[in-house]
Design a protein around this motif. Structure first.
Motif, PDB file in Angstrom:
ATOM      1  N   PRO A 277       0.833  -1.174   0.231  1.00 51.43           N
ATOM      2  CA  PRO A 277       0.166  -0.081  -0.075  1.00 51.43           C
ATOM      3  C   PRO A 277       0.793   1.221  -0.123  1.00 51.43           C
ATOM      4  N   THR A 278       1.911   1.427   0.500  1.00 54.48           N
ATOM      5  CA  THR A 278       2.675   2.428   0.646  1.00 54.48           C
ATOM      6  C   THR A 278       3.897   2.543  -0.310  1.00 54.48           C
ATOM      7  N   CYS A 279       3.840   2.856  -1.559  1.00 53.94           N
ATOM      8  CA  CYS A 279       4.845   3.065  -2.346  1.00 53.94           C
ATOM      9  C   CYS A 279       4.544   4.532  -2.958  1.00 53.94           C
ATOM     10  N   ILE A 280       5.888   5.229  -3.610  1.00 58.18           N
ATOM     11  CA  ILE A 280       5.813   6.496  -4.053  1.00 58.18           C
ATOM     12  C   ILE A 280       5.099   6.518  -5.257  1.00 58.18           C
ATOM     13  N   PRO A 281       4.275   7.499  -5.751  1.00 59.48           N
ATOM     14  CA  PRO A 281       3.290   6.850  -7.132  1.00 59.48           C
ATOM     15  C   PRO A 281       4.476   7.316  -8.333  1.00 59.48           C
ATOM     16  N   GLU A 282       4.124   6.897  -9.334  1.00 56.21           N
ATOM     17  CA  GLU A 282       4.640   6.983 -10.678  1.00 56.21           C
ATOM     18  C   GLU A 282       4.730   8.467 -11.207  1.00 56.21           C
ATOM     19  N   SER A 283       5.830   8.776 -11.783  1.00 55.54           N
ATOM     20  CA  SER A 283       5.787  10.340 -12.178  1.00 55.54           C
ATOM     21  C   SER A 283       5.779  10.659 -13.613  1.00 55.54           C
ATOM     22  N   PRO A 359      -0.595  13.871  -9.300  1.00 55.69           N
ATOM     23  CA  PRO A 359      -0.687  13.751 -10.690  1.00 55.69           C
ATOM     24  C   PRO A 359      -1.535  12.591 -11.045  1.00 55.69           C
ATOM     25  N   GLY A 360      -2.559  12.604 -11.849  1.00 55.60           N
ATOM     26  CA  GLY A 360      -3.385  11.431 -12.430  1.00 55.60           C
ATOM     27  C   GLY A 360      -4.537  11.130 -11.295  1.00 55.60           C
ATOM     28  N   GLY A 361      -4.480  11.810 -10.339  1.00 59.51           N
ATOM     29  CA  GLY A 361      -5.256  11.208  -8.957  1.00 59.51           C
ATOM     30  C   GLY A 361      -5.037   9.896  -8.644  1.00 59.51           C
ATOM     31  N   LEU A 362      -3.814   9.657  -8.903  1.00 58.87           N
ATOM     32  CA  LEU A 362      -3.586   8.058  -8.353  1.00 58.87           C
ATOM     33  C   LEU A 362      -2.553   8.130  -7.195  1.00 58.87           C
ATOM     34  N   GLY A 363      -3.250   8.549  -5.996  1.00 53.88           N
ATOM     35  CA  GLY A 363      -2.210   8.791  -4.849  1.00 53.88           C
ATOM     36  C   GLY A 363      -3.199   9.048  -3.731  1.00 53.88           C
ATOM     37  N   VAL A 364      -2.775   8.912  -2.283  1.00 51.71           N
ATOM     38  CA  VAL A 364      -3.505   9.060  -1.399  1.00 51.71           C
ATOM     39  C   VAL A 364      -2.266   9.684  -0.152  1.00 51.71           C
ATOM     40  N   TYR A 365      -2.634  10.666   0.707  1.00 52.94           N
ATOM     41  CA  TYR A 365      -1.763  11.283   1.652  1.00 52.94           C
ATOM     42  C   TYR A 365      -1.577  10.179   2.666  1.00 52.94           C
ATOM     43  N   LEU A 366      -0.358  10.201   3.268  1.00 51.71           N
ATOM     44  CA  LEU A 366       0.355   9.649   4.256  1.00 51.71           C
ATOM     45  C   LEU A 366       0.862  10.671   5.458  1.00 51.71           C
ATOM     46  N   ASP A 367       0.034  11.081   6.560  1.00 52.39           N
ATOM     47  CA  ASP A 367       0.208  12.601   6.744  1.00 52.39           C
ATOM     48  C   ASP A 367       1.061  12.340   8.226  1.00 52.39           C
ATOM     49  N   PHE A 368       1.959  12.867   8.576  1.00 56.19           N
ATOM     50  CA  PHE A 368       2.610  12.845  10.101  1.00 56.19           C
ATOM     51  C   PHE A 368       2.498  13.910  10.624  1.00 56.19           C
ATOM     52  N   ALA A 369       1.580  14.861  10.394  1.00 52.74           N
ATOM     53  CA  ALA A 369       1.393  16.192  11.175  1.00 52.74           C
ATOM     54  C   ALA A 369       1.054  15.685  12.706  1.00 52.74           C
ATOM     55  N   ASP A 370       0.300  14.755  13.045  1.00 54.68           N
ATOM     56  CA  ASP A 370      -0.157  14.470  14.265  1.00 54.68           C
ATOM     57  C   ASP A 370       1.091  13.957  15.150  1.00 54.68           C
ATOM     58  N   ALA A 371       1.559  12.945  14.442  1.00 53.57           N
ATOM     59  CA  ALA A 371       3.036  12.343  14.982  1.00 53.57           C
ATOM     60  C   ALA A 371       3.939  13.365  15.480  1.00 53.57           C
ATOM     61  N   ILE A 372       4.347  14.246  14.350  1.00 52.57           N
ATOM     62  CA  ILE A 372       5.109  15.226  14.722  1.00 52.57           C
ATOM     63  C   ILE A 372       4.814  16.377  15.947  1.00 52.57           C
ATOM     64  N   ASN A 373       3.493  16.415  15.934  1.00 52.38           N
ATOM     65  CA  ASN A 373       2.876  17.104  17.190  1.00 52.38           C
ATOM     66  C   ASN A 373       3.075  16.488  18.330  1.00 52.38           C
TER      67      ASN A 373
END
Lengths: 647, 247
Positions: A277-283, A359-373
C-alpha cells in the motif's frame, strides 16, 4: 475440471508432512530426517542460486556444516541481493514486550493474515524458528535498534496487535543481509564456498530424474558452462517484475524458477502477488521502477484523502473536517494498521471514486503532522529519518512539511515453486527457499514476515531437511558429455542465438513495459473473468510479437545487458499467462487477490472455502498449450477459517 | 529538458576507451539519472548502436550497484545520494554532463561504466565478520548493548559498498570502506574476540587487492552516499596500532 485454458490432473500430496500435534512436528521431522556424518559431507556438493537472505544464509550454513557449496548470483557481489532493500523489520515471537505474544500467536496471525491459504505445519515451524533467527543475527553483530537499557527495541506492524518486529532503523533488510553476507564471505575465504558472482542460471540439469546441476552464463564473458552437484537449491527470489513496475530491483527475475518449472517443477499459486500500500506514485513514462516507503510508516502516519472528488487544493489548505481518514473510519479497531491487501484496495477504491491526490489522481496522503505534534520532529526523524530523506530525494517534496503521497505497487509474490515440508520441489534434489517458493504466506504476507521466512529457510529449515536427501548421496558422477547435460546446454545456446538473430524493431524493455501494463490492468488488485480472459489473449499475442520483432543488440560472448533482459522477459511473458490462468480459475476473493465476481454486499472480499481451500500447483503447459492443475488440499486443524475482519 | 551527455565508452577490459557525446531530448526533470540513461539506450538500440553498459539494480539507493562519476564527482553533484537517487531536476536545460566509470587500480573497467569491485568482497573475507556458526547463538538479550554503541555501530554499518570512496580518493584507497566495517563490528560486544585479528587481516587484504594508502585527503567522506565520517579511519588506525603492539 477441464476448460479452454487448463486441465486438471491428480492432486499433489506433501509426503514429507509430519502429523501429530503441530507443536512437535518440526522436532519430529528433524529427528526422523536422515543425517549425513561430518566426514561424508565434504563429498557432497550443493549448488545454491541466489545470495539473498535465504540463499546467502543457506550457503553459509551448509558450508559451515561441511558441504561443498557453489553459489551463484547475477549481481557483482552477493551483498547486493534485493533482500538488501527491505526496510521495516523482521518478526519474531520473543514476547520481549510482555504483550501476550507467543509462537502460537505468530502462527495464528500468519495463517489468518494469509487468508487461510497456507499450510499450518509450515507456518508453525516458521513461528518456532523465528526466535532463533534473532539470536543468530544478534550474535553476528547485526545492529538492531535498542532501548536505553541496552535491550532490543520492537515495533508493531500491519495485521497484528502485538509488538514483535525487530528492526534496524529503516534498513533492516540491509543489516540482516550483511550479516548473512559476512557469514558467507567467511566461508568463501575458508574455501568452503565457490562464489560465482555475475553468473546467471539459464537452465536446470536433470539426470535420472534428479536435479544434478545448472547451465550458467558468465555475464562478463558470455561463456556458457555446466555445473554439477548432488542437489540444487533455488533461492532466486520472487517474480514481481512481471509487472515491469514494481518495488523489486531491476534485475530480479523468474528465470531460474521458470526454467525449473519448464523441466517439471510445479508452480504454485502464481496469481498470489502482494500489492504494497505505501509506495511512491509514478511520475511519468520514463518510470523504471517504484519505490516502497516502509509499511512501518503506518504506525505513525495517518492515511487520508479529501472528502470531495477532484479536490485540487494543497493538503495544508484542506480543513480537518473535509478530510476522510478512510482506514480509521472503515476499520476502527486496526485503523491505519490493517493488513496490506486491505490498505491497498481501500486506496484504489478512493482513487477510483475520484478522490485521489497528486498527478493523475493516483495517490493518497500519508500524513505525519499528528505524529510530529505528539512526539516531536526529532523522535519522528529518529524512527523514519532515512525514509523521509528517500521520499524527498525522489519527489522533491519535504514530508515533514507536506504529507507524503503514496499509492499501491507490486512488492512481493507469495506464489512460487511448489515445495513439500522439506522445501523440496516436485523434482527430487531441487530445493526452493525464500520468496522463490510458494511458502508460508498463503494468499497474503504480513509485514516483516519476508525477512523472517528467508532466514528461517536458509539458516534453520533447509540445512536440516536437505540432509535427508543428501544422505543417499553422493550420487553417480555427472559429466559434460552426458546426454541430458548436452541437451540442456544446447537449449541455452539455441535460445541465445535465437534472441540475437531476430533483429526486429522493438526493444526488450518495450515488450516488458507492455506486459506489465497488461498484468497491472487485469491481474493486479482487482480481477474479473472478462478481464483475465482478455489478458490471456493479449499476452499470447505479445509473446508471438516478441519472438518475431524483438531487437537484441550485440553478441553472446560479451557483457550484454539486453541479452540478459531478453531471456528474463521471454520467461516473464510465459509466467504472465500462467498467472492470469491461475487468477481466472480461482473464482474467489482471497488475500491480495480480489475477484470482482466474489464480494459481499458491502464490497468486501468473499472467500469460498468450500471450493478453493487448496494450493493450486501448476504443471507446465502441455502439448495442447494448457497447463495442468494439481491441487494440494489444505487442512486447518488449529486455526479455523473465518472471515478476516479488521473492523 | 534537452541535455547532452558525454559518456565513457570502452568495449572491454583491455580495449581503449573514449568519451562519446549523445543528445538526450525532452527528458522529464522527474526522471532519475539512470532513467535518463535508459531513455538514451532505447534510442541507441533502435539506431543499431551499442547501448551503454552500467551497473544498477535496486534503484532505491541501498544495493550499492550504481557507480557513475558525474561531472567529475562520484555519484554526481547531490550530497549523500547514489546515482540512482539523483534526479534530472538537479540539472538544467542545455547542460553538458560528463559520465565516467569509477577509476581505481583495484576496480578495473569491464565495459563502459561497469567496473569490477570484487576486491571489496576480498576485504570482507579477510575478517569483516563475527564467527558464529548457525544455531550456536545465546538468547538475543543475553548481552545488552548500550544504545549509543548500537546506534553508532548501525551508522557505520549503513555502508552500501558502492566504492565511491575509492573512486574519489586520489590514492584509490579503500580505507573508509574498511573503517566502516571495523567500526561497526568493533563497537558491538560480540565483535570483541576477533577485534585485533580483524583489523590486521582486513588491512592486509586491502593492500593485497591493490588499493592505495590513505593520506587523509577526505574526498571519500565527501562523496559517500551514506555519509560515513572520516573519523572512522582514525578509529581504524587506533585499533590497528593497539592490535599490532599486542602481537
Amino acid at each position: 475440471m477441464t476448460t479452454d485454458f487448463w486441465t486438471e490432473g491428480e492432486p499433489v500430496v506433501d509426503k514429507a508432512a509430519p502429523d501429530g500435534p503441530v507443536e512437535t512436528r518440526w522436532e519430529r521431522r528433524k529427528f526422523n530426517a536422515k543425517l549425513v556424518n561430518p566426514a561424508n559431507r565434504r563429498k557432497l556438493t550443493v549448488i545454491i542460486v541466489g545470495t539473498g537472505l535465504a540463499g546467502g544464509s543457506a550457503a553459509a550454513t551448509l558450508a559451515e556444516a561441511g558441504y561443498q557449496v557453489k553459489s551463484y548470483c547475477y549481481q557483482d557481489s552477493p551483498r547486493r541481493a534485493h533482500s538488501i532493500a527491505a526496510q521495516g523489520g523482521i518478526n519474531a515471537a520473543k514476547n520481549y514486550r510482555n504483550d501476550g505474544d507467543s509462537v502460537y500467536r505468530l502462527f495464528y496471525d500468519t495463517v489468518k493474515g494469509g487468508d487461510f491459504r497456507a499450510r499450518e505445519s509450515n507456518v508453525y515451524r516458521l513461528a518456532q524458528v523465528s526466535v532463533n533467527i534473532i539470536d543468530q543475527c544478534v550474535a553476528q553483530g547485526v545492529p538492531f535498534a535498542r532501548e536505553y537499557g541496552g535491550l532490543l527495541d520492537n515495533r508493531s506492524f500491519g495485521g497484528t496487535q502485538v509488538s514483535r518486529t525487530f528492526y534496524a532503523r529503516g534498513q533492516t533488510g540491509q543489516q540482516l543481509l550483511l550479516g548473512a553476507y559476512q557469514a558467507l564471505e567467511r566461508q568463501i575465504g575458508l574455501g568452503n564456498v565457490e562464489m560465482n558472482a555475475r553468473h546467471e542460471m539459464l537452465e536446470l540439469i536433470i539426470v535420472d530424474g534428479k536435479a544434478r546441476g545448472i547451465v550458467v552464463r558468465d555475464m562478463v564473458t558470455g561463456e556458457i558452462s555446466t555445473e554439477f552437484a548432488d542437489a540444487v537449491v533455488l533461492a532466486s527470489g520472487g517474480y514481481g517484475n512481471v509487472f515491469f513496475l514494481s518495488t523489486n530491483a531491476k534485475g530480479c527475475n523468474v528465470t531460474a524458477s521458470w526454467r525449473a518449472h519448464r523441466k517439471g517443477a510445479l508452480f504454485a499459486n502464481p496469481c498470489y502477488t502482494q500489492i504494497h500500500p505505501t509506495c511512491i506514485p509514478e511520475s511519468g513514462s520514463h518510470q523504471s521502477k517504484l519505490t516502497l516507503m516502509s509499511e512501518s510508516l503506518r504506525n505513525d502516519g495517518r492515511v487520508w484523502v479529501p472528502k470531495a472528488q477532484k479536490d485540487t487544493r494543497r493538503a495544508a489548505d484542506i480543513p480537518e473536517d473535509e478530510r476522510d481518514y478512510y482506514l480509521e473510519r472503515i476499520y476502527p479497531s486496526f485503523g491505519n494498521l490493517v493488513p496490506r491487501d486491505i490498505a491497498s484496495r481501500a486506496a484504489k477504491n478512493v482513487c477510483d471514486e475520484g478522490r485521489g491526490v497528486g498527478p493523475g489522481g493516483l495517490g493518497v496522503y500519508l500524513d505525519f503532522a499528528d505524529a510530529i505534534n505528539r512526539l516531536g520532529r526529532k523522535a519522528v526523524e529518529a524512527k523514519y529519518g532515512n525514509l523521509f530523506e528517500m521520499y524527498e530525494r525522489i519527489t522533491g517534496e519535504d514530508p515533514y512539511e507536506t504529507p507524503m503521497r503514496i499509492y499501491p505497487a507490486v512488492h512481493y509474490t507469495m506464489g512460487g515453486l511448489w515445495v513439500d515440508y522439506d522445501l523440496q520441489s516436485t523434482i527430487p534434489g531441487l530445493f526452493v527457499v525464500g520468496e522463490a517458493n510458494f511458502s508460508d504466506h498463503g494468499a497474503n504476507r504480513l509485514g516483516a514476515s519476508a525477512l523472517m521466512q528467508g532466514l528461517a529457510d536458509g539458516y534453520f529449515v533447509l540445512p536440516n531437511t536437505i540432509s535427508n536427501y543428501l544422505a543417499a548421496g553422493p550420487f553417480p558422477k555427472v559429466t559434460a558429455s552426458d546426454a541430458p547435460v548436452v541437451e540442456a546446454r544446447k537449449q541455452v545456446e539455441d535460445r541465445i542465438e535465437k534472441f540475437l538473430s531476430i533483429n526486429g524493431d522493438r526493444t526488450v524493455d518495450s515488450f516488458h513495459r507492455e506486459l506489465g501494463q497488461i498484468m497491472w490492468e487485469y491481474c493486479g488488485m482487482e480481477r474479473s473473468e472478462e478481464g483475465l480472459t482478455k489478458a490471456i489473449g493479449l499476452i499470447r499475442a505479445l509473446k508471438e510479437e516478441f519472438w518475431t520483432r524483438v531487437k537484441v543488440p550485440g553478441k553472446g560472448e560479451e557483457l550484454n545487458q539486453n541479452l540478459e533482459k531478453a531471456g528474463r522477459v521471454a520467461d516473464f511473458i510465459e509466467l504472465g499467462e500462467l498467472m492470469c490462468i491461475d487468477a481466472l480459475h480461482r473464482r474467489e476473493s482471497c488475500g491480495g487477490h480480489f475477484r470482482a465476481e466474489s464480494q459481499t454486499p458491502d464490497g468486501e472480499a468473499l472467500r469460498h472455502d468450500d471450493e478453493f481451500s487448496y494450493a493450486a500447483a501448476w504443471e507446465y503447459f502441455g502439448a495442447d498449450g494448457r497447463p495442468t492443475l494439481h491441487k494440494e488440499d489444505l487442512n486447518f486443524e488449529y486455526v479455523h477459517p473465518s472471515t478476516r475482519s479488521y473492523k | 529538458m534537452d541535455i547532452k551527455v558525454r559518456v565513457w565508452r570502452q568495449s572491454g577490459p583491455s580495449a581503449g576507451g573514449k568519451m562519446v557525446t549523445y543528445d538526450v531530448k525532452g527528458i522529464s526533470p522527474d526522471a532519475s539519472f539512470l532513467e535518463m540513461i535508459d531513455v538514451l539506450n532505447e534510442t541507441l538500440i533502435l539506431n543499431g548502436d551499442d547501448p551503454i553498459a552500467f551497473d544498477h539494480d535496486c534503484r532505491e539507493g541501498i544495493c550499492g550497484a550504481c557507480s557513475m562519476v558525474i561531472n567529475g564527482v562520484a555519484h554526481g553533484p547531490e550530497k549523500a545520494t547514489t546515482t540512482c537517487q539523483l534526479h534530472m531536476r538537479k540539472f538544467s536545460d542545455g547542460d553538458v554532463i560528463d559520465v565516467e566509470p569509477w577509476r581505481a587500480a583495484a576496480f578495473p573497467v569491464i565495459k563502459d561504466l561497469v567496473v569490477d569491485r570484487s576486491a571489496f568482497d576480498k576485504i570482507i573475507q579477510a575478517g569483516g565478520y563475527i564467527t558464529v556458526p548457525t544455531g550456536t547463538a545465546p538468547d538475543a538479550h543475553a548481552t545488552p548493548v548500550p544504545k549509543k554503541d548500537a546506534d553508532a555501530a548501525f551508522e557505520a554499518a549503513t555502508c552500501i559498498g558502492c566504492g565511491a570512496c575509492v573512486a574519489a580518493c586520489p590514492n584509490g584507497s579503500s580505507m573508509l570502506f574498511t573503517a566502516a566495517k571495523i567500526t561497526h563490528l568493533g563497537l558491538m560486544p560480540q565483535g570483541q574476540p576477533e577485534r585485533d585479528s580483524r583489523v590486521i587481516d582486513m588491512l592486509q587484504a586491502q593492500d593485497d587487492a591493490g588499493f592505495g594508502g590513505c593520506t587523509n585527503a577526505g574526498e571519500c567522506t565527501t562523496v559517500c552516499p551514506k555519509g560515513i565520517p572520516l573519523s572512522l579511519i582514525g578509529r581504524l588506525n587506533s585499533d590497528y596500532r593497539k592490535a599490532i603492539t599486542k602481537r
